[in-house]
Design an enzyme around this catalytic site. Structure first.
Site, mmCIF file in Angstrom:
data_model
loop_
_atom_site.group_PDB
_atom_site.id
_atom_site.type_symbol
_atom_site.label_atom_id
_atom_site.label_comp_id
_atom_site.label_asym_id
_atom_site.label_seq_id
_atom_site.Cartn_x
_atom_site.Cartn_y
_atom_site.Cartn_z
ATOM 1 N N GLU A 322 0.830 -1.205 0.000
ATOM 2 C CA GLU A 322 0.000 0.000 0.000
ATOM 3 C C GLU A 322 0.863 1.254 0.000
ATOM 4 O O GLU A 322 0.469 2.289 -0.547
ATOM 5 C CB GLU A 322 -0.942 -0.006 1.204
ATOM 6 C CG GLU A 322 -2.062 1.018 1.109
ATOM 7 C CD GLU A 322 -3.131 0.832 2.166
ATOM 8 O OE1 GLU A 322 -4.188 0.258 1.839
ATOM 9 O OE2 GLU A 322 -2.905 1.240 3.317
ATOM 10 N N HIS A 351 7.036 -27.291 2.202
ATOM 11 C CA HIS A 351 6.154 -28.343 1.705
ATOM 12 C C HIS A 351 5.010 -27.743 0.893
ATOM 13 O O HIS A 351 3.991 -28.398 0.672
ATOM 14 C CB HIS A 351 5.618 -29.162 2.875
ATOM 15 C CG HIS A 351 6.689 -29.815 3.682
ATOM 16 N ND1 HIS A 351 7.181 -31.077 3.388
ATOM 17 C CD2 HIS A 351 7.405 -29.372 4.747
ATOM 18 C CE1 HIS A 351 8.131 -31.388 4.254
ATOM 19 N NE2 HIS A 351 8.284 -30.362 5.088
ATOM 20 N N LYS A 455 -13.213 2.251 -3.289
ATOM 21 C CA LYS A 455 -14.373 2.609 -2.461
ATOM 22 C C LYS A 455 -15.426 3.343 -3.282
ATOM 23 O O LYS A 455 -16.629 3.102 -3.150
ATOM 24 C CB LYS A 455 -13.929 3.475 -1.283
ATOM 25 C CG LYS A 455 -13.092 2.751 -0.240
ATOM 26 C CD LYS A 455 -12.676 3.708 0.865
ATOM 27 C CE LYS A 455 -11.823 3.024 1.914
ATOM 28 N NZ LYS A 455 -11.380 3.949 2.970
#
Length: 528
Positions: A322, A351, A455
């Site tokens: 960000e 793994h 937004k």
């Protein structure tokens, strides 16, 4: 390089601070002395910019704001006496509040003590508190903590089900600078509904962490919430862990926030050094610049070999991406900067995706985080002379060596243990490294216009939804194309289709008939 040459390079580039017992090894990054020399002018500029930032300069020019998260752990750095007092008073208020909760002076209306915390926030208002609580929560924590960090109804239900009857003894912390963040507001309304359904008064168990004078602040005052703590406009969400945002829940959990602040303050002092080789944050920024050619061309893989640091990669993902993920530089030129960050923990990742790291696309550099202390107390032997912790250490060293053998670069950070001081230091280290790197590439690390764009787009979708419902409530079944035409939203036909599908799935009054393979054939009608 021969083994002896590699050892010498390790010795040449090893950073160690005795006060924190902190090591930084960048010897497995492939830069040479000429590169370091070429970067010196950039770093001198970055150091000067950082000094100005700490002195109170407008370091966030897009929003015309100071950037003051470094003041939180050393109030004397704040540029005015008023700010210094404010920081000290907030810390004292947090410590006093936590003490009163722990002692039972502050308690829920039922008369019992608070047993749980429900922290409602998103982004930096959640990731920091989650990381710190996971890393440092005592085994016998004074309260248990839960999070609403999204606007997922099923997620709300899961947390509320976990709380069960303990909702009546749950302290709810609502964290939002403006008070208008939709996800946080939704979480607050959901928990208020749950309180009401159980006949529990919400306000006596509610705490606001918000900007002074914000909508949430006014609500908390009007409804007489239990407490309010400030969020400052000079502290961004992703650098707010050492503000009331993170310190409040940490103190309530019984974490030593004084030690956490002290660790950050110690690291801040180390990372103010103007000698590149004596500044661990600068060495990190140098390595990042080298790895991605100053353009973020390689991803950063975070591999902490400690379960308690599991969430550190998620925390760093926001802090770094960000801050550094920007379309334009400070001069307005399109640059598309950023560094992608991901990771989980070792040795689990060996793994999972380490196979690709060693043999797949070489589009990354790794950061190993090593913790020297295995556990408090002795460990059982799992093989002659070998403990589980020896295995963990061996797997880290082996993975580092295996990556290097195949031309994959890495950084190794070593800390003595995971405690409040060390976590504070790690937070401060990466905050400073991000700020220095941003100066190296000429971007503003302290705003997030892309978040605001998302937004606004979401608000547009919800407005279209309201228009769709109003249209269908008139009673006329309509095709998706007809709805788009009637609303004057022909360019949003795909959005309209997805809104209708979501409303139908949740029994919100919409019914779709037709061929699901061909959305254009669908007819939407309103079911009263």
């Amino acid at each position: 390089m021969t083994a002896q040459q590699l050892w010498q390079r390790y010795l040449d580039w090893l950073y160690y601070d005795p006060s924190l017992e902190f090591y930084l090894d960048i010897s497995r990054m492939g830069f040479d002395d000429a590169f370091v020399t070429s970067m010196q002018p950039k770093f001198q500029h970055a150091f000067a910019a950082m000094a100005e930032l700490e002195a109170g300069a407008i370091a966030n020019p897009d929003e015309q704001r100071m950037v003051g998260h470094y003041w939180l752990r050393d109030p004397e750095l704040a540029p005015t006496p008023e700010l210094q007092t404010q920081i000290r008073d907030t810390l004292a208020a947090i410590q006093d509040f936590a003490l009163k909760v722990h002692s039972g002076v502050l308690r829920p209306p039922t008369g019992s003590r608070f047993t749980d915390i429900l922290s409602i926030g998103i982004g930096g208002s959640a990731l920091g508190p989650q990381f710190v609580s996971e890393a440092l929560r005592p085994q016998a924590a004074l309260l248990q903590i839960h999070f609403f960090d999204n606007t997922d109804p099923a997620g709300f239900d899961r947390v509320l089900a976990d709380l069960g009857d303990r909702l009546a003894s749950t302290l709810v912390i609502v964290i939002s600078k403006s008070g208008g963040t939709p996800e946080t507001r939704n979480g607050m309304l959901e928990v208020q509904s749950a309180f009401a359904q159980r006949g529990i008064a919400f306000a006596p168990q509610a705490v606001a962490v918000t900007g002074v004078g914000s909508h949430l602040d006014h609500v908390a005052i009007t409804e007489r919430w239990l407490a309010r703590f400030p969020m400052e406009d000079w502290v961004g969400g992703r650098t707010s862990e050492l503000s009331a945002v993170g310190l409040l829940s940490a103190a309530l959990l019984g974490i030593d926030i004084t030690a956490m602040l002290a660790g950050a303050r110690q690291m801040d002092a180390l990372t103010r050094h103007s000698d590149l080789r004596q500044n661990p944050a600068a060495l990190l920024a140098l390595s990042w610049y080298w790895a991605g050619n100053g353009q973020g061309k390689k991803d950063m893989v975070i591999l902490p070999y400690k379960d308690s640091l599991l969430l550190f990669s998620r925390y760093l993902q926001q802090l770094i991406m960000e801050s550094l993920g920007k379309e334009r530089d400070l001069l307005g030129k399109v640059v598309h900067q950023g560094i992608a960050v991901y990771g989980n923990k070792g040795s689990t990742d060996q793994h999972a995706y380490v196979q690709q790291l060693r043999e797949g696309i070489p589009n990354f550099f790794a950061t190993f985080i090593e913790v020297l202390e295995d556990r408090q107390g002795p460990s059982p032997v799992v093989e002659p002379g070998i403990t589980s912790g020896d295995y963990l250490s061996g797997l880290l060293q082996g993975t580092r060596a295996a990556l290097y053998e195949n031309g994959r670069e890495s950084i190794t950070i070593t800390v003595p243990r995971v405690d409040a001081q060390q976590v504070g230091a790690l937070i401060a280290l990466y905050e400073r490294a991000v700020g220095l790197y941003a100066s190296l590439v000429g971007i503003n690390a302290y705003h997030q216009p892309g978040v605001e764009a998302g937004k606004k787009a979401a608000a547009g979708v919800l407005e279209i939804q309201r228009q769709i419902v109003e249209l269908l409530q008139q009673g006329q079944p309509l095709s998706i194309a007809a709805i788009a035409d009637d609303l004057g939203q022909s360019e949003q036909i795909e959005t309209i289709y997805k809104i209708l599908r979501h409303l139908e799935a949740n029994q919100r009054g919409v019914q779709l008939t037709g061929d699901r393979h061909n959305p254009l054939s669908l007819i939407a009608s309103w079911q009263r």
